[in-house]
Motif scaffolding. Structure first.
Motif, PDB file in Angstrom:
ATOM      1  N   PRO A 231      88.147  39.134  37.288  1.00 48.47           N
ATOM      2  CA  PRO A 231      87.955  39.375  35.858  1.00 48.47           C
ATOM      3  C   PRO A 231      86.546  39.000  35.400  1.00 48.47           C
ATOM      4  O   PRO A 231      85.913  38.100  35.959  1.00 48.47           O
ATOM      5  N   ILE A 232      86.060  39.729  34.407  1.00 49.22           N
ATOM      6  CA  ILE A 232      84.789  39.368  33.781  1.00 49.22           C
ATOM      7  C   ILE A 232      84.877  39.719  32.297  1.00 49.22           C
ATOM      8  O   ILE A 232      85.215  40.843  31.922  1.00 49.22           O
ATOM      9  N   LYS A 233      84.630  38.733  31.438  1.00 48.15           N
ATOM     10  CA  LYS A 233      84.749  38.941  29.999  1.00 48.15           C
ATOM     11  C   LYS A 233      83.435  39.331  29.356  1.00 48.15           C
ATOM     12  O   LYS A 233      83.409  39.918  28.273  1.00 48.15           O
ATOM     13  N   THR A 234      82.340  38.987  30.013  1.00 49.41           N
ATOM     14  CA  THR A 234      81.035  39.300  29.426  1.00 49.41           C
ATOM     15  C   THR A 234      79.989  39.405  30.525  1.00 49.41           C
ATOM     16  O   THR A 234      80.082  38.710  31.554  1.00 49.41           O
ATOM     17  N   PHE A 235      79.005  40.278  30.326  1.00 45.96           N
ATOM     18  CA  PHE A 235      77.851  40.355  31.218  1.00 45.96           C
ATOM     19  C   PHE A 235      76.735  39.444  30.712  1.00 45.96           C
ATOM     20  O   PHE A 235      75.935  38.946  31.492  1.00 45.96           O
ATOM     21  N   SER A 236      76.685  39.273  29.395  1.00 44.87           N
ATOM     22  CA  SER A 236      75.655  38.434  28.765  1.00 44.87           C
ATOM     23  C   SER A 236      76.237  37.864  27.480  1.00 44.87           C
ATOM     24  O   SER A 236      76.493  38.605  26.509  1.00 44.87           O
TER      25      SER A 236
END
Length: 630
Positions: A231-236
């Motif tokens: 999972p990834i909620k944000t790149f930046s």
């Protein structure tokens, strides 16, 4: 023009998916081949939360089993593992037999031995069907994504080999193995990739969600395998945001990749502060990478075409121009996948979504390393080497498991390989096992190694005769069998080896005449050595040959001679006794003819006659007295 090109590519993908979806529905009606092995387990195991079945580890490989420590929460909750001590050889494999040909997702989870004395983190390489696809790095046990290695590979036969190659840093320890059949066209790279390849997942990201998941957790179909999504909620942080929906997403769970619907129900989108999105990963340089980008328009603020338009760049180069998800799919809440394979010379891969209208959006990202599949060794020669291994009693430390020549980083010790471009296969051109403690016999099957140019088995304890079939290896230039325990004669067939330049048979127990076509070869710049064999003869430097007799014949002659000698001794003994009896008889006859002997004989006859008359008179008197009594 670029927009038209992009639309054409996407339309082609949709046409392809529609054409194959029919097959996909048919494929779903059949259950794909699925095998999950709980390594080191002596019984079948089911694990929560989906009651997944793991089969016991029996009949697949060697090695040893031990209790396991799971290095990561994403590892299956299994209690045992199988490890391979380096003393058992550097190459060890699981052989999966009787599987249907097709494309497979193969995943290997690693473990740590639950023993303080053996719990060090091992570092080793992995290969599938002869192609190396992963190398463990120091510290892997502390990184969730590195607790397993995965490959997508084509199996063309009825078996698959999954091998572990020791590097001298600990014993390879395997927690579980999964062999999952997927669609034959899954992750198709297009017509430009006609050669066979292996795909290694470098990164799989599910955007906008905070929960790691496998396809099985996302209710994916079996024909899609069981991919792990990080999972990834944000790149930046602060520059983008996560969104999600509960609406049904169209064009999911279809052939050939069968992505789960839930994958497209979340996404990351740009903001007014930063309308674009970018993501960068570290990679190995000078390799090919296949990038798969997943989109679905789930933002309620975007309802029609041209509201969200962006370019897709990889390492600064535009790969897809003017991407408009609604325009591509024709409607909202519909999935679309873009794929591009690129060569990267640097150490990083950066994906950038640069909008020209609205904010960028993305649902998921997949990045694969494209590894050219190794050409394997000729089957006949592999089988011949396995017979050589068994007949010569090769020490366990050699390993000799898997393919002799590939992966090229880990060829078998004592085996030299050469690629035959005309056959598209590896062949064995050298065998060097001198001074290795071999104690077996030379098998006839060595003749199957038709590409051998050199054989060195010197300074061992190999017994038995030299196989006649060695003379069938036409390319042989060097044959060194010196200082062994070979017996019997030198086969005439060795003389037919026209390319033979070095022949060392010294220090054995060979007998008989050296073949004439070998005896004259040293005149033609060849170097032959037959010394140290007491039974050899027939060439300069060796004794001259008499009538050639086999060992059996010599033993027969020895027994025959002994029997003849005993017969002569018995005959002489009988003759001598008979002669003594004759001489004794002659002496007695001569003694009877003497005068004093005749007088004694006459006197004895008178005495015997007188005695006889007295006996008759007594007999008559007794008879007359007995009459009255009767």
């Amino acid at each position: 023009m670029q927009l038209g090109s992009t639309i054409f590519q996407v339309l082609f993908i949709h046409i392809y998916l529609s054409a194959t979806s029919l097959w996909g529905f048919a494929a779903q009606s059949n259950t794909p081949y699925t095998l999950r092995i709980s390594c080191g387990s002596r019984e079948d195991v089911r694990t929560p939360p989906t009651s997944t079945l793991w089969y016991r580890d029996f009949g697949y490989t060697g090695g040893r089993f031990a209790n396991a420590t799971r290095p990561s929460f994403i590892s299956p909750p299994l209690k045992t593992l199988r490890f391979f001590p380096l003393s058992d050889g550097p190459e060890n494999c699981y052989y999966i037999e009787n599987i249907p040909a097709g494309r497979y997702q193969i995943r290997v989870f690693f473990g740590l031995i639950a023993d303080p004395n053996l719990a060090s983190e091992p570092i080793f390489d992995l290969s599938v069907e002869g192609t190396q696809f992963a190398s463990l790095q120091p510290g892997w046990s502390g990184v969730d994504e590195q607790s397993f290695a995965e490959a997508i590979v084509d199996v063309t036969g009825t078996s698959a080999s999954i091998c572990f190659h020791g590097t001298g840093h600990g014993d390879p320890s395997i927690l579980s193995i999964e062999v999952l059949q997927i669609d034959d066209n899954a992750y198709n790279l297009g017509k430009s990739w006609v050669d066979k390849f292996v795909l290694r997942p470098v990164k799989r990201l599910s955007s906008g969600t905070g929960k790691p998941a496998f396809d099985e957790d996302l209710n994916g179909t079996q024909w899609g395998g069981d991919r792990f999504w990080k999972p990834i909620k944000t790149f930046s942080t602060g520059d983008d945001k996560a969104i999600s929906t509960e609406n049904v997403i169209a064009e999911t769970s279809i052939s050939p990749n069968f992505y789960p619907l839930a994958l497209y129900q979340s996404a990351i989108v740009g903001t007014d502060r930063e309308t674009g999105l970018s993501f960068q990963i570290d990679i190995d340089p000078n390799k090919n990478y296949s990038v798969w980008l997943h989109f679905a328009e789930i933002d309620p603020a975007v309802t029609k075409e041209l509201q969200r338009v962006f370019d897709v760049l990889i390492n600064g180069d535009v790969m897809f121009k003017d991407v408009d998800v609604i325009r591509m799919t024709g409607e909202r809440y519909t999935a679309v996948v873009l794929n591009k394979t690129v060569s990267v010379s640097g150490k990083s891969l950066k994906i950038t979504l640069k909008p020209s209208a609205g904010h960028a959006i993305i649902s998921a990202i997949e990045v694969f390393e494209v590894i050219a599949a190794e050409m394997t060794t000729m089957t006949d020669e592999v089988l011949a080497l396995r017979i050589v291994k068994a007949m010569l009693g090769l020490p366990l430390r050699f390993g000799w498991n898997g393919d002799p020549c590939v992966p090229q980083q880990h060829p078998w010790s004592g085996v030299d390989c050469q690629f035959d471009s005309t056959k598209g296969k590896w062949v064995i051109d050298g065998l060097g096992l001198d001074n290795q403690g071999l104690r077996g016999f030379l098998p006839n099957e060595m003749s199957k190694l038709q590409h051998l140019q050199s054989i060195n088995l010197s300074e061992n304890s190999i017994r038995g005769p030299i196989p006649v079939t060695l003379g069938e290896i036409a390319k042989l230039q060097v044959l060194d069998l010196s200082y062994n325990e070979l017996n019997g004669t030198i086969p005439e067939s060795l003389g037919a080896l026209q390319n033979l330049q070095i022949l060392n048979l010294n220090g054995n127990s060979l007998t008989g005449k050296v073949p004439a076509n070998l005896g004259g070869r040293p005149l033609h710049r060849a170097r032959f050595n037959f010394t140290g064999n007491d039974g050899l003869c027939g060439i300069p430097g060796l004794p001259e040959c008499g009538p050639h007799l086999s060992v059996g014949a010599k033993i027969g002659i020895a027994f025959g001679s002994l029997f003849a000698l005993l017969f002569v001794l018995v005959f002489i003994t009988c003759w001598w006794k008979r002669r003594q009896n004759i001489l004794r008889t002659q002496k007695l006859a001569a003694a009877r003819e003497a005068p004093y002997a005749k007088a004694r004989t006459h006197y004895r006859e008178i005495q015997l006659g007188k005695h006889h008359r007295q006996h008759e008179t007594l007999k008559n008197a007794n008879a007359s007295e007995s009459i009255p009594l009767s």
